[in-house]
Design a protein around this motif. Structure first.
Motif, PDB file in Angstrom:
ATOM      1  N   GLN A  71      -2.591  22.983  34.131  1.00 23.61           N
ATOM      2  CA  GLN A  71      -4.010  23.256  33.633  1.00 23.61           C
ATOM      3  C   GLN A  71      -4.865  21.868  34.360  1.00 23.61           C
ATOM      4  OE1 GLN A  71      -3.251  24.348  29.316  1.00 23.61           O
ATOM      5  NE2 GLN A  71      -4.123  26.490  30.065  1.00 23.61           N
ATOM      6  N   VAL A  72      -5.988  22.163  34.601  1.00 24.63           N
ATOM      7  CA  VAL A  72      -6.514  20.726  35.393  1.00 24.63           C
ATOM      8  C   VAL A  72      -7.775  20.492  34.721  1.00 24.63           C
ATOM      9  CG1 VAL A  72      -6.652  18.933  37.203  1.00 24.63           C
ATOM     10  CG2 VAL A  72      -4.649  20.188  36.643  1.00 24.63           C
ATOM     11  N   SER A  73      -8.439  19.810  34.155  1.00 26.49           N
ATOM     12  CA  SER A  73      -9.399  19.645  33.391  1.00 26.49           C
ATOM     13  C   SER A  73      -9.773  17.931  33.817  1.00 26.49           C
ATOM     14  CB  SER A  73      -9.804  19.200  31.838  1.00 26.49           C
ATOM     15  OG  SER A  73      -9.086  17.952  31.477  1.00 26.49           O
ATOM     16  N   VAL A  74     -11.403  18.076  34.666  1.00 27.65           N
ATOM     17  CA  VAL A  74     -12.308  17.032  34.922  1.00 27.65           C
ATOM     18  C   VAL A  74     -13.398  16.834  34.493  1.00 27.65           C
ATOM     19  CG1 VAL A  74     -13.561  16.133  37.388  1.00 27.65           C
ATOM     20  CG2 VAL A  74     -11.760  17.208  37.445  1.00 27.65           C
ATOM     21  N   GLY A  75     -13.714  15.350  34.126  1.00 28.62           N
ATOM     22  CA  GLY A  75     -14.589  15.435  33.062  1.00 28.62           C
ATOM     23  C   GLY A  75     -15.381  13.713  32.992  1.00 28.62           C
ATOM     24  N   GLY A  76     -16.113  13.015  32.302  1.00 29.79           N
ATOM     25  CA  GLY A  76     -16.572  11.796  32.661  1.00 29.79           C
ATOM     26  C   GLY A  76     -17.447  11.186  32.967  1.00 29.79           C
ATOM     27  N   SER A  77     -18.261  10.680  33.639  1.00 33.11           N
ATOM     28  CA  SER A  77     -20.108  10.627  34.567  1.00 33.11           C
ATOM     29  C   SER A  77     -20.034  10.814  35.846  1.00 33.11           C
ATOM     30  CB  SER A  77     -20.410   8.822  34.002  1.00 33.11           C
ATOM     31  OG  SER A  77     -19.194   7.831  34.585  1.00 33.11           O
ATOM     32  N   GLY A  78     -18.923  10.386  36.640  1.00 29.66           N
ATOM     33  CA  GLY A  78     -19.541  10.575  38.085  1.00 29.66           C
ATOM     34  C   GLY A  78     -18.808  12.469  38.250  1.00 29.66           C
ATOM     35  N   ALA A  79     -18.427  12.365  39.662  1.00 31.66           N
ATOM     36  CA  ALA A  79     -17.960  13.929  39.859  1.00 31.66           C
ATOM     37  C   ALA A  79     -17.259  13.849  40.979  1.00 31.66           C
ATOM     38  CB  ALA A  79     -19.347  14.719  39.891  1.00 31.66           C
ATOM     39  N   GLY A  80     -15.913  14.552  40.880  1.00 35.52           N
ATOM     40  CA  GLY A  80     -15.121  14.736  42.345  1.00 35.52           C
ATOM     41  C   GLY A  80     -14.528  15.967  41.917  1.00 35.52           C
ATOM     42  N   THR A  81     -13.033  16.417  42.482  1.00 33.61           N
ATOM     43  CA  THR A  81     -12.691  17.311  42.404  1.00 33.61           C
ATOM     44  C   THR A  81     -11.338  16.650  43.071  1.00 33.61           C
ATOM     45  OG1 THR A  81     -11.836  17.752  44.968  1.00 33.61           O
ATOM     46  CG2 THR A  81     -14.035  18.525  43.702  1.00 33.61           C
ATOM     47  N   VAL A  82     -10.062  18.051  42.302  1.00 34.54           N
ATOM     48  CA  VAL A  82      -8.358  17.406  41.904  1.00 34.54           C
ATOM     49  C   VAL A  82      -8.063  18.809  42.699  1.00 34.54           C
ATOM     50  CG1 VAL A  82      -6.902  17.842  40.445  1.00 34.54           C
ATOM     51  CG2 VAL A  82      -8.437  16.724  39.694  1.00 34.54           C
ATOM     52  N   ALA A  83      -7.457  17.879  43.829  1.00 35.24           N
ATOM     53  CA  ALA A  83      -6.232  19.246  45.140  1.00 35.24           C
ATOM     54  C   ALA A  83      -4.678  19.102  44.923  1.00 35.24           C
ATOM     55  CB  ALA A  83      -6.878  18.437  45.925  1.00 35.24           C
ATOM     56  N   SER A  84      -4.643  19.793  44.901  1.00 32.69           N
ATOM     57  CA  SER A  84      -3.124  20.016  44.473  1.00 32.69           C
ATOM     58  C   SER A  84      -1.974  20.436  46.045  1.00 32.69           C
ATOM     59  CB  SER A  84      -2.575  20.842  43.665  1.00 32.69           C
ATOM     60  OG  SER A  84      -2.622  22.654  44.157  1.00 32.69           O
ATOM     61  N   CYS A 118      -1.211  11.750  40.808  1.00 31.94           N
ATOM     62  CA  CYS A 118       0.377  12.362  40.280  1.00 31.94           C
ATOM     63  C   CYS A 118       0.757  13.093  40.710  1.00 31.94           C
ATOM     64  CB  CYS A 118      -0.716  11.999  39.050  1.00 31.94           C
ATOM     65  SG  CYS A 118       0.293  13.381  37.622  1.00 31.94           S
ATOM     66  N   VAL A 119       2.138  13.070  40.516  1.00 32.62           N
ATOM     67  CA  VAL A 119       3.182  14.071  40.932  1.00 32.62           C
ATOM     68  C   VAL A 119       3.186  14.426  39.009  1.00 32.62           C
ATOM     69  CG1 VAL A 119       5.295  14.411  42.135  1.00 32.62           C
ATOM     70  CG2 VAL A 119       3.510  13.067  42.697  1.00 32.62           C
ATOM     71  N   VAL A 120       3.449  15.619  38.947  1.00 31.97           N
ATOM     72  CA  VAL A 120       3.968  16.662  38.354  1.00 31.97           C
ATOM     73  C   VAL A 120       5.373  17.064  37.746  1.00 31.97           C
ATOM     74  CG1 VAL A 120       2.129  15.784  36.534  1.00 31.97           C
ATOM     75  CG2 VAL A 120       1.828  18.127  38.408  1.00 31.97           C
ATOM     76  N   PRO A 121       6.603  17.103  37.950  1.00 30.59           N
ATOM     77  CA  PRO A 121       7.356  18.769  37.910  1.00 30.59           C
ATOM     78  C   PRO A 121       7.175  18.837  36.784  1.00 30.59           C
ATOM     79  CG  PRO A 121       8.513  16.103  36.547  1.00 30.59           C
ATOM     80  CD  PRO A 121       7.259  16.474  36.655  1.00 30.59           C
ATOM     81  N   VAL A 122       6.630  20.569  36.823  1.00 27.00           N
ATOM     82  CA  VAL A 122       6.405  21.957  36.998  1.00 27.00           C
ATOM     83  C   VAL A 122       8.218  22.346  35.794  1.00 27.00           C
ATOM     84  CG1 VAL A 122       5.684  24.220  36.599  1.00 27.00           C
ATOM     85  CG2 VAL A 122       5.036  22.553  38.225  1.00 27.00           C
ATOM     86  N   THR A 123       8.250  21.665  34.549  1.00 27.27           N
ATOM     87  CA  THR A 123       9.621  22.248  33.578  1.00 27.27           C
ATOM     88  C   THR A 123       8.788  23.033  32.864  1.00 27.27           C
ATOM     89  OG1 THR A 123       9.592  19.786  32.852  1.00 27.27           O
ATOM     90  CG2 THR A 123      11.271  20.454  35.137  1.00 27.27           C
ATOM     91  N   GLY A 124       7.793  23.020  32.770  1.00 31.67           N
ATOM     92  CA  GLY A 124       7.059  23.543  31.218  1.00 31.67           C
ATOM     93  C   GLY A 124       5.758  23.572  31.292  1.00 31.67           C
ATOM     94  N   PRO A 125       4.662  24.354  30.708  1.00 36.98           N
ATOM     95  CA  PRO A 125       3.201  24.473  30.426  1.00 36.98           C
ATOM     96  C   PRO A 125       2.889  22.364  30.576  1.00 36.98           C
ATOM     97  CG  PRO A 125       3.826  25.554  28.766  1.00 36.98           C
ATOM     98  CD  PRO A 125       5.508  24.625  29.368  1.00 36.98           C
ATOM     99  N   THR A 126       1.822  22.653  31.342  1.00 35.87           N
ATOM    100  CA  THR A 126       1.816  21.410  32.873  1.00 35.87           C
ATOM    101  C   THR A 126       0.117  21.099  31.952  1.00 35.87           C
ATOM    102  OG1 THR A 126       3.456  21.030  32.948  1.00 35.87           O
ATOM    103  CG2 THR A 126       1.560  19.368  34.011  1.00 35.87           C
ATOM    104  N   SER A 127      -0.931  20.336  31.386  1.00 37.53           N
ATOM    105  CA  SER A 127      -2.094  20.040  31.205  1.00 37.53           C
ATOM    106  C   SER A 127      -2.240  18.116  31.625  1.00 37.53           C
ATOM    107  CB  SER A 127      -2.268  20.155  29.840  1.00 37.53           C
ATOM    108  OG  SER A 127      -3.688  19.550  30.005  1.00 37.53           O
ATOM    109  N   VAL A 128      -3.103  18.694  32.574  1.00 35.33           N
ATOM    110  CA  VAL A 128      -3.440  17.610  33.084  1.00 35.33           C
ATOM    111  C   VAL A 128      -4.885  17.092  33.404  1.00 35.33           C
ATOM    112  CG1 VAL A 128      -3.768  15.892  35.228  1.00 35.33           C
ATOM    113  CG2 VAL A 128      -1.493  16.436  35.658  1.00 35.33           C
ATOM    114  N   SER A 129      -5.724  16.007  32.733  1.00 39.83           N
ATOM    115  CA  SER A 129      -6.808  15.361  32.492  1.00 39.83           C
ATOM    116  C   SER A 129      -7.199  14.429  33.312  1.00 39.83           C
ATOM    117  CB  SER A 129      -7.924  15.294  31.234  1.00 39.83           C
ATOM    118  OG  SER A 129      -7.298  13.890  30.586  1.00 39.83           O
ATOM    119  N   VAL A 130      -8.636  14.289  34.392  1.00 38.25           N
ATOM    120  CA  VAL A 130      -8.730  12.734  35.311  1.00 38.25           C
ATOM    121  C   VAL A 130     -10.207  12.506  34.706  1.00 38.25           C
ATOM    122  CG1 VAL A 130      -9.590  14.872  37.083  1.00 38.25           C
ATOM    123  CG2 VAL A 130      -8.877  12.334  37.639  1.00 38.25           C
TER     124      VAL A 130
END
Length: 662
Positions: free
Chosen positions: A341-354, A403-415
């Motif tokens: 799960q990825v969430s994006v926030g902050g005063s600016g804008a952008g995207t997260v690709a995988s 950022c590299v995340v190994p998927v071994t369980g539910p993963t939550s990332v924010s940027v």
């Protein structure tokens, strides 16, 4: 095989009398069939008609067997006696098994039954056989040789045989072949069809007949016919000195009577279960033996929070249930996954690709990836923003924009993306510095130098006058001197030999603070080898400042329409530098690449972070260089010209076209 009940022939006068010896309730019965054949010669040996494979069954009564010679015959499989009763082991079993296997003859094992009414007798004999035979994948399925009743009537003998075969099936997961003659099965076993109806195959013992004359009991084994046929007990085979039982396989596919293996390899995040097989958690791989041709239903069950994705191998599709037909060695793998799960926030804008693809978030997204697969997330700020920081399971990631995340369980990332501030190349907080060149002939042991048109350096002073000490030499060019923004003339630094302390005096300036600026013109007189401008010292208010620290300045300007505002600044003198003092989490150096560009060092807060090369075969903009992931406070980024370049470049220039602060 001991005392089976096939037809045996002996000569009586002018006739042949066929005798079937059978043992029922401990007594031997005889049935006699007389056929007048006085004028016929002896019957020839029965040949193996196609399509059938040849085999043999052996025991200690065949003595020592030369299996290298057996392999030269038509023998493709052998069923060998392993055990008898509750404790007897055939003395030749181990040697026969090793010799046949070494010579690529497919092996199987049989047990000679000695039924009795003793409680637990069938189970004890089955356990003794399993422990001795050590049936393995690729072997022929095990066999039960039933030739005597042990005094049991048909119903009880049926129960004894049923207990034995089901015990073996329970222990190893494979249904044995059942060996008997037609007469014995009909009389001693009551011609039961239960075994045929429950998947147990028939190994029929019927000698002296052709394949079309094989008598299959139990209604032709419930219409399924025989699987292995022992057609003689007087066979001759290379490598065996005695008579030997000969067999045929019904068909040419040995796989239908070879023990199969089912392997299950679930990924983490779930388990797979089926008949006699369960894998998951710490058991990352499991297997079982199986009867050839059986259909085994496997079920994939994800762990809490996980998702079943798909099958691979012998199974396919995305349904949690799969049916595998066991033949040979089959492997089924279940793939489970967890959401990222990825969430994006902050005063600016952008995207997260995988990578691998799937996630492309501007606000929030959730994608399920296979267990154990590393997923690379890349933060991509828009043109008006900059990367701020990762959070959640990516907190502290380096390099900062990935950022590299190994998927071994539910993963939550924010940027977090921060709004970006664009600055011109000489914007607020910028300070350019000319290169400082060490030379013992200079007044202070070093002097400042630049060469490109527009490059400037300024010095502040107080009082009514100032003396500028310059360098003359064969590589020096022309420069302009300005005081408080007003030009006071130009000078030509050319000289045939190096000279320090070439002075230019300016007086009558009035009291207070002033600023003197030296600007390279990028020109030189004929005969000069360059356009360099050198500043050695400044004297004001009676004080000589050797190797002076410069004030504001810049590098030479280069016109380029793709550049910001149509121009950028550059230097190719080793040691020239530019620094930007800013407050934020990162900064982007907007630069230019091209065929005459060289190398530079990047420093952040007094530490070298990397060296970059700006060479490109063609002039290019937009390949900006970013330093990010910094604490949100004051920082200084400094670019230092190295004066070197790669082999393909024809120059050492380093450019600044602006800055982006985040």
């Amino acid at each position: 095989m001991g005392s089976p009940t096939p037809i045996k022939a002996r000569r009586v006068g002018a006739d042949f009398i066929s005798v079937r010896p059978i043992r029922v309730a401990g007594f031997v019965l005889a049935a006699t069939l007389v056929t007048a054949l006085s004028l016929m010669p002896a019957l020839p040996a029965v040949a193996a008609p196609p399509p059938m494979l040849g085999g043999i069954d052996v025991s200690k009564w065949q003595g020592t067997i030369d299996w290298t010679k057996v392999r030269t015959s038509d023998v493709r499989f052998v069923i060998m006696r392993a055990t008898k009763g509750v404790d007897e082991v055939d003395g030749s079993f181990a040697a026969n098994q090793a010799g046949a296997t070494a010579n690529h003859v497919v092996v199987g094992a049989y047990h000679r039954a000695t039924p009795s009414a003793k409680p637990g007798d069938a189970v004890a004999e089955a356990d003794h056989f399993v422990a001795t035979a050590r049936n393995a994948a690729g072997d022929l399925v095990p066999s039960l040789d039933i030739e005597e009743t042990g005094g049991l009537p048909p119903v009880k003998l049926q129960a004894w045989v049923r207990t034995w075969v089901e015990r073996v099936r329970e222990r190893i997961g494979v249904r044995p072949l059942v060996y008997a003659s037609p007469y014995f099965w009909r009389v001693a076993m009551g011609d039961t069809q239960w075994f045929a109806q429950n998947g147990y195959a028939m190994w029929i013992a019927h000698w002296g007949v052709g394949v079309n004359g094989v008598d299959v009991p139990a209604a032709g084994w419930a219409g399924k016919d025989w699987t292995v046929w022992q057609y003689t007990n007087t066979g001759r085979v290379n490598g065996i000195t005695t008579h030997v039982d000969r067999d045929h396989l019904n068909g040419t596919n040995l796989g239908r009577v070879r023990i199969a293996r089912l392997n299950v390899t679930p990924s983490g995040g779930g388990s797979v279960s089926g008949a006699r097989i369960t894998c998951g958690g710490a058991a990352t791989r499991c297997s079982r033996l199986a009867n050839p041709g059986d259909q085994i239903v496997l079920t994939a069950t994800p762990d809490p929070g996980a998702t079943f994705l798909r099958w691979t191998g012998a199974c396919a599709g995305t349904s949690p249930a799969c049916t595998v037909t066991t033949l040979g060695s089959r492997t089924a793998s279940a793939v489970f996954g967890y959401p990222v799960q990825v969430s994006v926030g902050g005063s600016g804008a952008g995207t997260v690709a995988s990578s691998p693809g799937g996630a492309s978030c501007a606000t929030a997204c959730s994608v399920v990836y296979p267990y154990g697969r590393p997923v690379t997330l890349t933060a991509r700020p828009d043109s008006a923003s900059g990367f701020g920081a990762w959070g959640g399971d990516c907190a502290g990631a380096n390099p900062a924009t990935t950022c590299v995340v190994p998927v071994t369980g539910p993963t939550s990332v924010s940027v977090r993306f921060d709004a970006a501030v664009e600055l011109a190349e000489a914007g607020a907080g910028t300070r350019f510095a000319w290169a400082r060149r060490a030379d013992p002939r200079a007044l202070g042991g070093s002097y400042l130098v630049e060469r490109r048109p527009g490059a400037s350096v300024s010095f502040g002073f107080r009082g009514g006058g100032v003396v500028v000490s310059t360098i003359a030499g064969p590589t020096m060019g022309r420069a302009r001197i300005s005081i408080d923004g007003t030009s006071r003339g130009t000078f030509d630094g050319y000289a045939a030999t190096f000279r320090a302390g070439v002075l230019y005096r300016f007086v009558g300036l009035g009291g207070g603070s002033h600023e003197v600026t030296i600007t390279a013109l990028g020109t030189a007189r004929t005969g000069s080898h360059g356009t360099q401008v050198g500043v050695d010292a400044i004297r004001s208010s009676g004080v000589l400042h050797v190797s002076p620290a410069p004030g504001p300045g810049t590098w030479g300007s280069v016109a380029a329409s793709p550049a910001t505002d149509g121009a950028y600044v550059a230097s190719d003198i080793a040691g020239a530098s530019v620094q930007l003092h800013f407050h934020g989490t990162g900064a982007t150096w907007v630069t230019a690449f091209g065929p005459a560009m060289g190398r530079a060092q990047i420093w952040v807060d007094g530490r070298t972070v990397r060296t970059v090369g700006l060479y490109a075969p063609h002039v290019a903009f937009g390949r900006d260089i970013t330093v990010s992931g910094l604490a949100d406070r004051a920082h200084t980024i400094r670019i230092v010209v190295l004066g070197t370049h790669g082999g393909a470049s024809r120059g050492s220039a380093v450019a600044v076209d602006g800055w982006i602060v985040r």
